[in-house]
Design an enzyme around this catalytic site. Sequence first.
Site, PDB file in Angstrom:
ATOM      1  N   GLY A  46       0.840  -1.190   0.000  1.00 53.49           N
ATOM      2  CA  GLY A  46       0.000   0.000   0.000  1.00 53.49           C
ATOM      3  C   GLY A  46       0.874   1.239   0.000  1.00 53.49           C
ATOM      4  N   GLN A  51       3.093   9.994   1.212  1.00 53.10           N
ATOM      5  CA  GLN A  51       4.370   9.276   1.209  1.00 53.10           C
ATOM      6  C   GLN A  51       5.213   9.593  -0.029  1.00 53.10           C
ATOM      7  OE1 GLN A  51       2.481   5.226   2.182  1.00 53.10           O
ATOM      8  NE2 GLN A  51       4.465   5.116   3.191  1.00 53.10           N
ATOM      9  N   CYS A  89       6.091   0.038   7.329  1.00 53.15           N
ATOM     10  CA  CYS A  89       5.738   1.172   6.473  1.00 53.15           C
ATOM     11  C   CYS A  89       6.942   1.536   5.616  1.00 53.15           C
ATOM     12  CB  CYS A  89       5.340   2.357   7.348  1.00 53.15           C
ATOM     13  SG  CYS A  89       4.885   3.833   6.428  1.00 53.15           S
ATOM     14  N   LEU A  90       6.693   1.808   4.344  1.00 56.36           N
ATOM     15  CA  LEU A  90       7.789   2.178   3.443  1.00 56.36           C
ATOM     16  C   LEU A  90       8.454   3.487   3.878  1.00 56.36           C
ATOM     17  CD1 LEU A  90       6.121   1.286   0.018  1.00 56.36           C
ATOM     18  CD2 LEU A  90       7.884  -0.014   1.230  1.00 56.36           C
ATOM     19  N   HIS A 131      -4.175   1.432   7.764  1.00 55.45           N
ATOM     20  CA  HIS A 131      -2.839   2.025   7.761  1.00 55.45           C
ATOM     21  C   HIS A 131      -2.738   3.161   6.731  1.00 55.45           C
ATOM     22  CE1 HIS A 131       1.727   1.568   7.895  1.00 55.45           C
ATOM     23  NE2 HIS A 131       1.538   2.273   6.794  1.00 55.45           N
ATOM     24  N   GLU A 132      -3.205   2.886   5.512  1.00 55.75           N
ATOM     25  CA  GLU A 132      -3.084   3.885   4.438  1.00 55.75           C
ATOM     26  C   GLU A 132      -3.980   5.094   4.698  1.00 55.75           C
ATOM     27  OE1 GLU A 132      -0.607   3.564   2.688  1.00 55.75           O
ATOM     28  OE2 GLU A 132      -0.287   1.433   3.036  1.00 55.75           O
ATOM     29  N   HIS A 135      -2.550   7.594   7.048  1.00 51.49           N
ATOM     30  CA  HIS A 135      -1.555   8.489   6.442  1.00 51.49           C
ATOM     31  C   HIS A 135      -2.194   9.801   5.971  1.00 51.49           C
ATOM     32  CE1 HIS A 135       2.337   6.493   6.199  1.00 51.49           C
ATOM     33  NE2 HIS A 135       1.796   5.370   5.759  1.00 51.49           N
TER      34      HIS A 135
HETATM   35 ZN    ZN Z   1       2.744   3.574   5.705  1.00 53.11          ZN
END
Ligand code: ZN
Length: 166
Positions: A46, A51, A89-90, A131-132, A135
């Site tokens: 995701g 991000q 998380c990236l 999670h997304e 953000h």
């Molecule tokens: Zn994330």
Amino acid sequence: MAKLNIVKQGDPVLRKNCRVVTEITPRILNLLDDMVETMRDANGVGLAAPQVGILRRIVVVECTPGEVYEMINPTIVEMDGSQVGTEGCLSLPGKVGIVERPEKVTVEATDRFGNRYSVTGEGLLARCFCHELDHLDGVLYCDVADRMLTNEEINELYSDDEDDDE
Ligand code: ZN
């Protein structure tokens, strides 16, 4: 399509509220394409627009290869149950936390053609949606985690599990 630079924790852009998308312009469509490419290139499941430095309410999710959800202005309309599991998380490379999330989540979102749709996810997909969407409000999973894993625990985890960063 182009691969975008993923912003890392510490960058203020990750802490801002994202703006609602009022018009699906060619620029938004390009962004969706680029976000999918960037997520796949990073082996993520995701990715949210902040991000990649864009403060718009847009996320892409691909928990099952080939099953891509492009979500413009997504909102959670229903949640049920709970699950406790690991999350990454990236934007927080090398870190993993234990996070409690709903087991089942229904999200309403707009697709690239401007149609509103609804999707219900369970397990990893529900976790990923939560999670997304967090953000988009400047929330990172480390804010809501029960605790973060130690480096030793992370090494153990990665020795017998796949990486699924969001
Ligand atoms: Zn994330």
